[in-house]
Design a protein around this motif. Structure first.
Motif, PDB file in Angstrom:
ATOM      1  N   TRP A  88      13.298   1.814  -8.082  1.00 13.86           N
ATOM      2  CA  TRP A  88      12.745   0.766  -8.944  1.00 13.86           C
ATOM      3  C   TRP A  88      12.222  -0.380  -8.083  1.00 13.86           C
ATOM      4  O   TRP A  88      12.805  -0.709  -7.040  1.00 13.86           O
ATOM      5  CB  TRP A  88      13.819   0.214  -9.874  1.00 13.86           C
ATOM      6  N   SER A  89      11.166  -1.004  -8.539  1.00 12.44           N
ATOM      7  CA  SER A  89      10.597  -2.103  -7.769  1.00 12.44           C
ATOM      8  C   SER A  89       9.938  -3.098  -8.703  1.00 12.44           C
ATOM      9  O   SER A  89       9.371  -2.719  -9.734  1.00 12.44           O
ATOM     10  CB  SER A  89       9.561  -1.562  -6.769  1.00 12.44           C
ATOM     11  N   THR A  90      10.013  -4.361  -8.344  1.00 12.87           N
ATOM     12  CA  THR A  90       9.360  -5.407  -9.133  1.00 12.87           C
ATOM     13  C   THR A  90       9.011  -6.570  -8.220  1.00 12.87           C
ATOM     14  O   THR A  90       9.672  -6.804  -7.200  1.00 12.87           O
ATOM     15  CB  THR A  90      10.272  -5.907 -10.270  1.00 12.87           C
ATOM     16  N   THR A  91       7.953  -7.287  -8.570  1.00 17.43           N
ATOM     17  CA  THR A  91       7.619  -8.534  -7.885  1.00 17.43           C
ATOM     18  C   THR A  91       7.914  -9.731  -8.790  1.00 17.43           C
ATOM     19  O   THR A  91       7.598 -10.864  -8.441  1.00 17.43           O
ATOM     20  CB  THR A  91       6.122  -8.565  -7.488  1.00 17.43           C
ATOM     21  N   ASP A  92       8.538  -9.460  -9.938  1.00 17.34           N
ATOM     22  CA  ASP A  92       8.890 -10.504 -10.898  1.00 17.34           C
ATOM     23  C   ASP A  92      10.319 -10.960 -10.618  1.00 17.34           C
ATOM     24  O   ASP A  92      11.274 -10.200 -10.785  1.00 17.34           O
ATOM     25  CB  ASP A  92       8.775  -9.959 -12.322  1.00 17.34           C
ATOM     26  N   GLU A 132       0.837  -1.209   0.000  1.00 20.29           N
ATOM     27  CA  GLU A 132       0.000   0.000   0.000  1.00 20.29           C
ATOM     28  C   GLU A 132       0.865   1.248   0.000  1.00 20.29           C
ATOM     29  O   GLU A 132       0.568   2.217  -0.720  1.00 20.29           O
ATOM     30  CB  GLU A 132      -0.934  -0.001   1.211  1.00 20.29           C
ATOM     31  N   ARG A 133       1.915   1.249   0.807  1.00 20.95           N
ATOM     32  CA  ARG A 133       2.788   2.426   0.880  1.00 20.95           C
ATOM     33  C   ARG A 133       3.454   2.663  -0.468  1.00 20.95           C
ATOM     34  O   ARG A 133       3.663   3.809  -0.875  1.00 20.95           O
ATOM     35  CB  ARG A 133       3.849   2.245   1.972  1.00 20.95           C
ATOM     36  N   ARG A 134       3.784   1.604  -1.159  1.00 18.83           N
ATOM     37  CA  ARG A 134       4.421   1.732  -2.473  1.00 18.83           C
ATOM     38  C   ARG A 134       3.506   2.461  -3.456  1.00 18.83           C
ATOM     39  O   ARG A 134       3.943   3.329  -4.204  1.00 18.83           O
ATOM     40  CB  ARG A 134       4.774   0.342  -3.005  1.00 18.83           C
ATOM     41  N   PRO A 156       9.529  -7.518   2.293  1.00 22.99           N
ATOM     42  CA  PRO A 156       8.232  -8.197   2.316  1.00 22.99           C
ATOM     43  C   PRO A 156       7.094  -7.238   1.965  1.00 22.99           C
ATOM     44  O   PRO A 156       7.014  -6.137   2.508  1.00 22.99           O
ATOM     45  CB  PRO A 156       8.098  -8.692   3.759  1.00 22.99           C
ATOM     46  N   LEU A 157       6.208  -7.628   1.072  1.00 23.00           N
ATOM     47  CA  LEU A 157       5.111  -6.759   0.653  1.00 23.00           C
ATOM     48  C   LEU A 157       4.151  -6.448   1.791  1.00 23.00           C
ATOM     49  O   LEU A 157       3.493  -5.406   1.793  1.00 23.00           O
ATOM     50  CB  LEU A 157       4.338  -7.416  -0.492  1.00 23.00           C
ATOM     51  N   ARG A 196      16.633  -2.040   9.856  1.00 23.63           N
ATOM     52  CA  ARG A 196      16.599  -2.720   8.560  1.00 23.63           C
ATOM     53  C   ARG A 196      15.541  -3.811   8.561  1.00 23.63           C
ATOM     54  O   ARG A 196      15.621  -4.766   9.320  1.00 23.63           O
ATOM     55  CB  ARG A 196      17.965  -3.316   8.250  1.00 23.63           C
ATOM     56  N   ILE A 197      14.535  -3.655   7.704  1.00 25.67           N
ATOM     57  CA  ILE A 197      13.497  -4.673   7.581  1.00 25.67           C
ATOM     58  C   ILE A 197      13.540  -5.276   6.185  1.00 25.67           C
ATOM     59  O   ILE A 197      12.576  -5.853   5.716  1.00 25.67           O
ATOM     60  CB  ILE A 197      12.105  -4.084   7.871  1.00 25.67           C
ATOM     61  N   TRP A 198      14.671  -5.118   5.516  1.00 24.65           N
ATOM     62  CA  TRP A 198      14.836  -5.681   4.186  1.00 24.65           C
ATOM     63  C   TRP A 198      16.148  -6.453   4.149  1.00 24.65           C
ATOM     64  O   TRP A 198      16.982  -6.323   5.050  1.00 24.65           O
ATOM     65  CB  TRP A 198      14.841  -4.585   3.123  1.00 24.65           C
TER      66      TRP A 198
END
Length: 257
Positions: free
Chosen positions: A125-129, A105-107, A151-152, A160-162
């Protein structure tokens, strides 16, 4: 990046006001709706010998360590780009606090708020592929860009949560000490992935200037397995090092994480 009712404030990860050093970004941020707070990173692109634009950590550190007048001169030579990772608030759209909402949602809110802003403020840049992400990981190696996984469904939280998807040549390691003084460290003692503690090669002046303030010296002396002496330190400091050299315990620090 804070868009207040009457201006813009840029704040470093350590909480310092750095607006005067990044005025080119502050001016651009006036196009944001009042009340918006973004999380991101200021980067500087510099052309290499082949004319290709690459992210220059040295150029960004030079700007961050300069005085406002010098920062303006550096901005004229190499304008900065603000890569927005996340959005924390957007009151005008009915989001006084987006942090509890999932990243997906934030994205979308981030893309919406930046749609009419444009460069030099850009969404990361962002992708789920997965295939596309792997293509980026290969194609962007050596440019200074990094691939991280988030995580989506995750809420926004401090720290750091990534997870960084490392290239083979670098690794993040914890700093456990230093040589020289905390104000002017010469080298860092780091804990490598296999548990060994090793001293880095001599730090550049720019790296020493940004790492030094984060070090909290402890009493006594400590020693690496090779017998090198260093001053132990705390402070949860993490640095990126060239991993291809660590098998011979030659550690080159790339930057502060």
């Amino acid at each position: 990046m804070w868009r207040t009712e009457d201006g813009v404030r840029l704040q470093s990860r350590t909480g310092h006001d750095v607006t005067a050093l990044w005025m080119d970004l502050a001016v651009a941020a006036m196009r944001l709706p009042p009340g918006v707070i973004l999380d991101g990173e200021a980067v500087v692109y510099v052309a290499d010998a082949d004319g290709r634009a690459r992210i220059s950590f040295a150029a960004a550190q030079s700007r961050a360590l300069s005085r406002p007048r010098r920062a303006r001169e550096l901005a004229d030579q190499h304008p900065a780009t603000y890569v927005a990772f996340d959005v924390l608030t957007h009151p005008a759209a009915g989001f006084p606090d987006l942090r509890p909402r999932p990243y997906s949602e934030r994205r979308q809110v981030l893309l919406d708020v930046l749609a009419d802003v444009g460069p030099p403020i850009e969404p990361v840049w962002s992708t789920t592929d997965r295939s596309e992400a792997l293509l980026w990981h290969t194609a962007l190696e050596g440019t200074g860009m990094e691939i991280v996984a988030k995580p989506l469904r995750s809420a926004y939280a401090a720290g750091r949560i990534w997870s960084k998807v490392q290239h083979a040549d670098t690794v993040d390691v914890a700093v456990v000490g230093f040589t020289g003084t905390a104000r002017h460290p010469k080298a860092l003692a780091v804990r490598l992935p296999d548990g060994r503690v090793a001293l880095s090669q001599r730090l550049t002046t720019a790296l020493a200037s940004v790492v030094g303030p984060r070090l909290v010296p402890q009493s006594g002396r400590a020693f690496t397995k090779a017998g090198d002496s260093y001053t132990p330190a705390t402070g949860d400091v993490v640095v990126e090092v060239v991993a291809g050299t660590t098998r011979h315990t030659v550690v080159t620090v790339v930057r502060l994480r």
